[in-house]
Write a protein that holds these residues in place. Structure first.
Motif, mmCIF file in Angstrom:
data_model
loop_
_atom_site.group_PDB
_atom_site.id
_atom_site.type_symbol
_atom_site.label_atom_id
_atom_site.label_comp_id
_atom_site.label_asym_id
_atom_site.label_seq_id
_atom_site.Cartn_x
_atom_site.Cartn_y
_atom_site.Cartn_z
ATOM 1 N N VAL A 155 0.835 -1.212 0.000
ATOM 2 C CA VAL A 155 0.000 0.000 0.000
ATOM 3 C C VAL A 155 0.859 1.248 0.000
ATOM 4 O O VAL A 155 0.620 2.191 -0.765
ATOM 5 C CB VAL A 155 -0.949 -0.006 1.221
ATOM 6 N N THR A 157 2.548 1.896 -3.298
ATOM 7 C CA THR A 157 1.598 2.368 -4.303
ATOM 8 C C THR A 157 1.251 3.841 -4.084
ATOM 9 O O THR A 157 1.204 4.632 -5.020
ATOM 10 C CB THR A 157 0.299 1.533 -4.257
ATOM 11 N N LEU A 158 1.027 4.219 -2.823
ATOM 12 C CA LEU A 158 0.614 5.592 -2.522
ATOM 13 C C LEU A 158 1.744 6.593 -2.693
ATOM 14 O O LEU A 158 1.529 7.707 -3.175
ATOM 15 C CB LEU A 158 0.077 5.673 -1.081
ATOM 16 N N ALA A 209 -2.565 6.230 -7.529
ATOM 17 C CA ALA A 209 -3.452 6.340 -6.375
ATOM 18 C C ALA A 209 -3.592 7.780 -5.923
ATOM 19 O O ALA A 209 -2.606 8.494 -5.774
ATOM 20 C CB ALA A 209 -2.924 5.475 -5.223
ATOM 21 N N PHE A 210 -4.831 8.207 -5.725
ATOM 22 C CA PHE A 210 -5.143 9.549 -5.223
ATOM 23 C C PHE A 210 -4.548 10.646 -6.098
ATOM 24 O O PHE A 210 -4.128 11.685 -5.626
ATOM 25 C CB PHE A 210 -4.665 9.709 -3.775
ATOM 26 N N GLN A 241 -9.708 8.217 -7.281
ATOM 27 C CA GLN A 241 -9.326 6.989 -7.961
ATOM 28 C C GLN A 241 -8.067 6.413 -7.326
ATOM 29 O O GLN A 241 -7.085 7.115 -7.108
ATOM 30 C CB GLN A 241 -9.084 7.259 -9.450
ATOM 31 N N THR A 242 -8.104 5.113 -7.016
ATOM 32 C CA THR A 242 -6.964 4.461 -6.374
ATOM 33 C C THR A 242 -6.296 3.430 -7.271
ATOM 34 O O THR A 242 -5.225 2.926 -6.928
ATOM 35 C CB THR A 242 -7.397 3.767 -5.070
ATOM 36 N N GLY A 243 -6.923 3.105 -8.386
ATOM 37 C CA GLY A 243 -6.331 2.117 -9.278
ATOM 38 C C GLY A 243 -7.390 1.421 -10.098
ATOM 39 O O GLY A 243 -8.482 1.962 -10.330
ATOM 40 N N SER A 268 -11.103 1.337 -9.343
ATOM 41 C CA SER A 268 -11.226 1.290 -7.884
ATOM 42 C C SER A 268 -11.187 2.717 -7.352
ATOM 43 O O SER A 268 -10.334 3.507 -7.758
ATOM 44 C CB SER A 268 -10.069 0.485 -7.282
ATOM 45 N N VAL A 269 -12.110 3.046 -6.456
ATOM 46 C CA VAL A 269 -12.168 4.398 -5.915
ATOM 47 C C VAL A 269 -12.333 4.354 -4.399
ATOM 48 O O VAL A 269 -12.833 3.376 -3.843
ATOM 49 C CB VAL A 269 -13.317 5.228 -6.526
ATOM 50 N N TYR A 270 -11.892 5.432 -3.779
ATOM 51 C CA TYR A 270 -12.052 5.598 -2.332
ATOM 52 C C TYR A 270 -13.007 6.747 -2.087
ATOM 53 O O TYR A 270 -12.792 7.869 -2.549
ATOM 54 C CB TYR A 270 -10.701 5.900 -1.685
ATOM 55 N N PHE A 324 -14.204 1.703 0.200
ATOM 56 C CA PHE A 324 -13.531 1.289 -1.019
ATOM 57 C C PHE A 324 -14.572 0.603 -1.904
ATOM 58 O O PHE A 324 -15.192 -0.379 -1.493
ATOM 59 C CB PHE A 324 -12.380 0.332 -0.703
#
Length: 211
Positions: free
Chosen positions: A108, A111-112, A119-120, A139-141, A158-160, A172
């Motif tokens: 994680v 990725t961030l 991500a973000f 959007q996170t991926g 994929s979104v947060y 998520f």
């Protein structure tokens, strides 16, 4: 008498608007500094400020944490340091239970914090919590592996979805890309919009003043 009451109420609200952001900012800083100060406990008891000087030094933990992070970064930049870090990572990834937590957190964080990660990096509008409502998301991926296979044809992302006013908690979700709308605003502006519960709208004079 009514005019006096309304004036006093206006002064009270004006004072609250000035002091509330300051108070919350100081509270958050105090929480962060207090948490980082706990890193002092990593030092041997004889090297702690209360042993050396007879009293605590507030904020020393922040300096220590900064020094540790900076030193680790310098160490990772050379060959010998990289080998030591690889050895340490090998030990962590071979330890039962620890390896599960470490691998998940590392994936994680990589990725961030990676410059190449997505991500973000993008603020979106998504339908949540039902089809007749819209909210801000990040959007996170994109789904992959078995999840992507189960979703079938079509492009999904994929979104947060952060909660308000605390964006550190949220949901998520995976949604069809065609059901989202990309926003022409920065992630910082979108977060401001979420935290303020929609009061500080991006692009308005108030939001420009607060940047």
């Amino acid at each position: 008498m009514k005019h006096i009451k309304m004036t006093l109420r206006g002064y009270l609200i004006a004072g609250l608007l000035i002091w509330l952001p300051i108070a919350i900012t100081l509270w958050v800083l105090n929480l962060i500094i207090g948490t980082l100060d706990q890193t002092i406990n990593l030092l041997p008891r004889g090297l702690r400020p209360e042993s050396l000087f007879g009293f605590d030094i507030p904020g020393l933990g922040v300096v220590l944490a900064f020094a540790v992070l900076l030193g680790t970064g310098f160490m990772a930049a050379n060959v010998l340091g990289q080998r030591l870090l690889d050895l340490w990572e090998l030990v962590l990834t071979r330890t039962p239970v620890v390896k599960t937590i470490y691998n998940s957190v590392k994936q994680v964080s990589d990725t961030l914090l990676s410059d190449s990660g997505q991500a973000f990096r993008k603020a979106l509008l998504v339908r949540f919590p039902h089809q007749n409502a819209w909210t801000i998301a990040f959007q996170t991926g994109a789904p992959s592996g078995e999840v992507k296979q189960q979703l079938g044809e079509g492009e999904f992302i994929s979104v947060y979805v952060p909660t308000t006013p605390n964006p550190t908690s949220g949901y998520f979700i995976i949604v069809p890309k065609q059901d989202t709308r990309e926003l022409d605003m920065s992630v910082d502006a979108a977060l401001k919009y979420v935290i303020s519960m929609g009061v500080v709208a991006p692009g308005t004079p108030d939001s420009e003043k607060r940047k």
